[in-house]
Design a protein around this motif. Sequence first.
Motif, PDB file in Angstrom:
ATOM      1  N   ASN A 114      74.787-117.776  19.907  1.00 40.93           N
ATOM      2  CA  ASN A 114      74.832-118.552  18.669  1.00 40.93           C
ATOM      3  C   ASN A 114      75.424-119.943  18.912  1.00 40.93           C
ATOM      4  OD1 ASN A 114      73.899-116.435  17.146  1.00 40.93           O
ATOM      5  ND2 ASN A 114      75.697-116.288  15.827  1.00 40.93           N
ATOM      6  N   ASP A 115      76.146-120.119  20.010  1.00 36.68           N
ATOM      7  CA  ASP A 115      76.788-121.411  20.281  1.00 36.68           C
ATOM      8  C   ASP A 115      75.802-122.453  20.807  1.00 36.68           C
ATOM      9  OD1 ASP A 115      76.436-120.832  23.016  1.00 36.68           O
ATOM     10  OD2 ASP A 115      78.553-120.482  23.395  1.00 36.68           O
ATOM     11  N   THR A 116      74.516-122.138  20.810  1.00 34.47           N
ATOM     12  CA  THR A 116      73.387-123.000  21.203  1.00 34.47           C
ATOM     13  C   THR A 116      73.295-123.252  22.700  1.00 34.47           C
ATOM     14  OG1 THR A 116      74.404-125.206  20.939  1.00 34.47           O
ATOM     15  CG2 THR A 116      73.496-124.164  18.942  1.00 34.47           C
ATOM     16  N   THR A 117      73.992-122.462  23.506  1.00 32.51           N
ATOM     17  CA  THR A 117      73.927-122.657  24.960  1.00 32.51           C
ATOM     18  C   THR A 117      73.349-121.433  25.659  1.00 32.51           C
ATOM     19  OG1 THR A 117      76.135-121.761  25.458  1.00 32.51           O
ATOM     20  CG2 THR A 117      75.988-124.121  24.934  1.00 32.51           C
ATOM     21  N   GLY A 167      78.758-109.336  20.526  1.00 31.54           N
ATOM     22  CA  GLY A 167      79.081-110.273  19.463  1.00 31.54           C
ATOM     23  C   GLY A 167      80.459-110.871  19.616  1.00 31.54           C
ATOM     24  N   ASP A 168      81.266-110.322  20.528  1.00 30.53           N
ATOM     25  CA  ASP A 168      82.604-110.882  20.780  1.00 30.53           C
ATOM     26  C   ASP A 168      82.556-112.057  21.758  1.00 30.53           C
ATOM     27  OD1 ASP A 168      82.395-109.730  23.351  1.00 30.53           O
ATOM     28  OD2 ASP A 168      83.866-108.171  22.953  1.00 30.53           O
ATOM     29  N   ALA A 169      81.347-112.515  22.110  1.00 25.20           N
ATOM     30  CA  ALA A 169      81.110-113.677  22.975  1.00 25.20           C
ATOM     31  C   ALA A 169      81.479-113.426  24.427  1.00 25.20           C
ATOM     32  CB  ALA A 169      81.825-114.923  22.434  1.00 25.20           C
ATOM     33  N   GLU A 196      84.980 -97.954  34.377  1.00 29.04           N
ATOM     34  CA  GLU A 196      85.963 -99.041  34.381  1.00 29.04           C
ATOM     35  C   GLU A 196      85.281-100.402  34.212  1.00 29.04           C
ATOM     36  OE1 GLU A 196      89.202-101.058  37.454  1.00 29.04           O
ATOM     37  OE2 GLU A 196      88.175 -99.227  38.032  1.00 29.04           O
ATOM     38  N   CYS A 197      85.887-101.252  33.386  1.00 25.07           N
ATOM     39  CA  CYS A 197      85.423-102.629  33.252  1.00 25.07           C
ATOM     40  C   CYS A 197      85.967-103.413  34.436  1.00 25.07           C
ATOM     41  CB  CYS A 197      85.900-103.234  31.934  1.00 25.07           C
ATOM     42  SG  CYS A 197      85.387-104.953  31.731  1.00 25.07           S
ATOM     43  N   LYS A 198      85.092-103.954  35.267  1.00 22.99           N
ATOM     44  CA  LYS A 198      85.489-104.672  36.478  1.00 22.99           C
ATOM     45  C   LYS A 198      85.719-106.159  36.235  1.00 22.99           C
ATOM     46  CE  LYS A 198      85.525-102.358  39.848  1.00 22.99           C
ATOM     47  NZ  LYS A 198      86.674-101.605  40.329  1.00 22.99           N
ATOM     48  N   LYS A 199      84.952-106.737  35.299  1.00 25.70           N
ATOM     49  CA  LYS A 199      85.063-108.177  35.015  1.00 25.70           C
ATOM     50  C   LYS A 199      84.734-108.419  33.557  1.00 25.70           C
ATOM     51  CE  LYS A 199      83.325-109.852  39.481  1.00 25.70           C
ATOM     52  NZ  LYS A 199      82.775-108.641  40.057  1.00 25.70           N
ATOM     53  N   VAL A 200      85.351-109.445  32.999  1.00 22.87           N
ATOM     54  CA  VAL A 200      84.998-109.942  31.677  1.00 22.87           C
ATOM     55  C   VAL A 200      84.610-111.405  31.851  1.00 22.87           C
ATOM     56  CG1 VAL A 200      85.749-110.359  29.307  1.00 22.87           C
ATOM     57  CG2 VAL A 200      86.623-108.356  30.552  1.00 22.87           C
ATOM     58  N   LEU A 201      83.364-111.726  31.532  1.00 19.51           N
ATOM     59  CA  LEU A 201      82.856-113.086  31.678  1.00 19.51           C
ATOM     60  C   LEU A 201      83.003-113.792  30.336  1.00 19.51           C
ATOM     61  CD1 LEU A 201      81.681-111.403  34.009  1.00 19.51           C
ATOM     62  CD2 LEU A 201      79.593-112.717  33.807  1.00 19.51           C
ATOM     63  N   LYS A 202      83.773-114.891  30.351  1.00 20.95           N
ATOM     64  CA  LYS A 202      84.042-115.642  29.130  1.00 20.95           C
ATOM     65  C   LYS A 202      83.555-117.073  29.285  1.00 20.95           C
ATOM     66  CE  LYS A 202      88.135-112.970  27.896  1.00 20.95           C
ATOM     67  NZ  LYS A 202      89.566-113.024  27.618  1.00 20.95           N
ATOM     68  N   GLY A 203      83.019-117.615  28.217  1.00 17.67           N
ATOM     69  CA  GLY A 203      82.536-118.993  28.213  1.00 17.67           C
ATOM     70  C   GLY A 203      81.820-119.314  26.920  1.00 17.67           C
TER      71      GLY A 203
END
Length: 182
Positions: free
Chosen positions: A138-141, A97-99, A110-117
């Motif tokens: 929810n951003d319709t994409t 839910g944090d997008a 370990e978190c290796k990557k954070v994908l944001k968009g």
Amino acid sequence: MEQSLKLLPSDLVHLAVQYVHVKTLDGIHIRTLQGHTDDVYTLTALPNDQLASGSNDNTVRIWDTNTGECKKVLEGHTRRVTRIVLLPNGQLASSSGDATIRIWEMSSGECKKVLKGHTLHIYSLILLPNDLLASCSNDTTIRIWDINTGECRRVLEGHTGMIFRLVSLPNGQLASCSDDTT
């Protein structure tokens, strides 16, 4: 008597507040996995009799289904974990839910990557051929991600409401459903 648990697609695994109950199709209770501090929202079967769960407590937990022991707690999301996908290289991808989508190394946590968009809540995450992930929000994409680089390869638009689920069709197409009634 303790039973060894083998997770099969036909096994019933259901969610309840803060617990994961594992049962056979006959309704025999095998084990309750306790550890989350809020509702459990998603589950994914893993190799070696393990299970991943995602919760409204913003964590992913890795469980040994034979012993019920929580092996790892993956922390980093700031809102509920909505989906977990096992990647071909043995890593996990989780959406939230944090997008964001996080790529985790299971052995270390370990978190290796954070994908944001995405700009709003991500509802669904699926694995596609050629080391790609698809997510919807929810951003319709719908976004198509390269799991090796973390790069967003493509943004698919067309829905006018939040998109709830995705499915990859055998012919290579992607189907989605939305609250815009399509």
